[in-house]
Motif scaffolding. Structure first.
Motif, short mmCIF file in Angstrom:
data_model
loop_
_atom_site.label_atom_id
_atom_site.label_comp_id
_atom_site.label_asym_id
_atom_site.label_seq_id
_atom_site.Cartn_x
_atom_site.Cartn_y
_atom_site.Cartn_z
N ARG A 27 -26.02 -8.18 11.49
CA ARG A 27 -27.26 -8.83 11.39
C ARG A 27 -29.38 -8.04 11.34
N SER A 30 -33.10 -9.84 14.92
CA SER A 30 -32.52 -10.67 16.07
C SER A 30 -33.84 -10.59 16.30
N HIS A 36 -36.45 -6.77 18.61
CA HIS A 36 -35.79 -7.74 17.85
C HIS A 36 -35.36 -6.15 16.82
N ARG A 42 -22.69 -7.50 16.09
CA ARG A 42 -22.06 -7.74 17.30
C ARG A 42 -21.28 -7.26 17.85
#
Length: 160
Positions: A27, A30, A36, A42
């Motif tokens: 991702r 985040s 961020h 993950r």
């Protein structure tokens, strides 16, 4: 400074393309995590920051040179960025995330392949061997960082 992008930079795109080609899924940026992170894996409980040498004050790097004009502004700006980076790394490690920083200079043509290879091996290896940069060791001794960040593109003898 409005023309300076914080996302989708060339170094970040290089790392993202490589990770995707190696089968890693991630991702981007985040907002649920402190700082961020540029890339969040993950499955591996790992975040990757792709830092520009100038903006994050990469110590000892030939691409980090303090401007000769408006010195007070730039010194304060770079120091704020470095303090924010330390705070973010500490928060993420306290949450159980492994933090990896890939510097812009480590993605230059001459060392890019080795850097990306090392990154892939590190992500696939559960029993990760820590390579601690002397600068980071000073931070650990001073109690500023909860855990060292991993750097790529440097050989073991560079750490000694």
């Amino acid at each position: 400074m409005a023309a300076v992008h914080s996302r989708d930079t060339k170094p970040e795109l290089i790392v993202r393309k490589f990770l995707f080609s190696q089968g890693f899924r991630y991702r981007l940026n985040s907002s649920k995590l402190p700082g961020h992170p540029d890339i969040v894996l993950r499955k591996y409980k790992t975040v990757i920051f792709v830092n520009g040498c100038f903006w994050h004050g990469h110590e000892g790097c030939k691409y980090f040179k303090m401007p000769h004009s408006n010195i007070d502004f730039w010194t304060a700006k770079i120091l704020r960025n470095q303090e924010r980076d330390k705070r973010t790394l500490k928060e993420l490690t306290e949450l159980g995330w492994r933090c990896i920083t890939v510097w812009e200079c480590q993605l230059k043509t001459k060392v890019r392949e080795q850097t990306l290879h090392d990154l892939s091996i590190t992500l696939r290896n559960d029993n990760m061997k820590l390579n601690i940069h002397p600068y980071e060791m000073q931070e650990i001794k001073a109690g500023l960082a909860a855990e060292p960040e991993y750097e790529y593109g440097l050989k073991q003898e560079d750490y000694e």
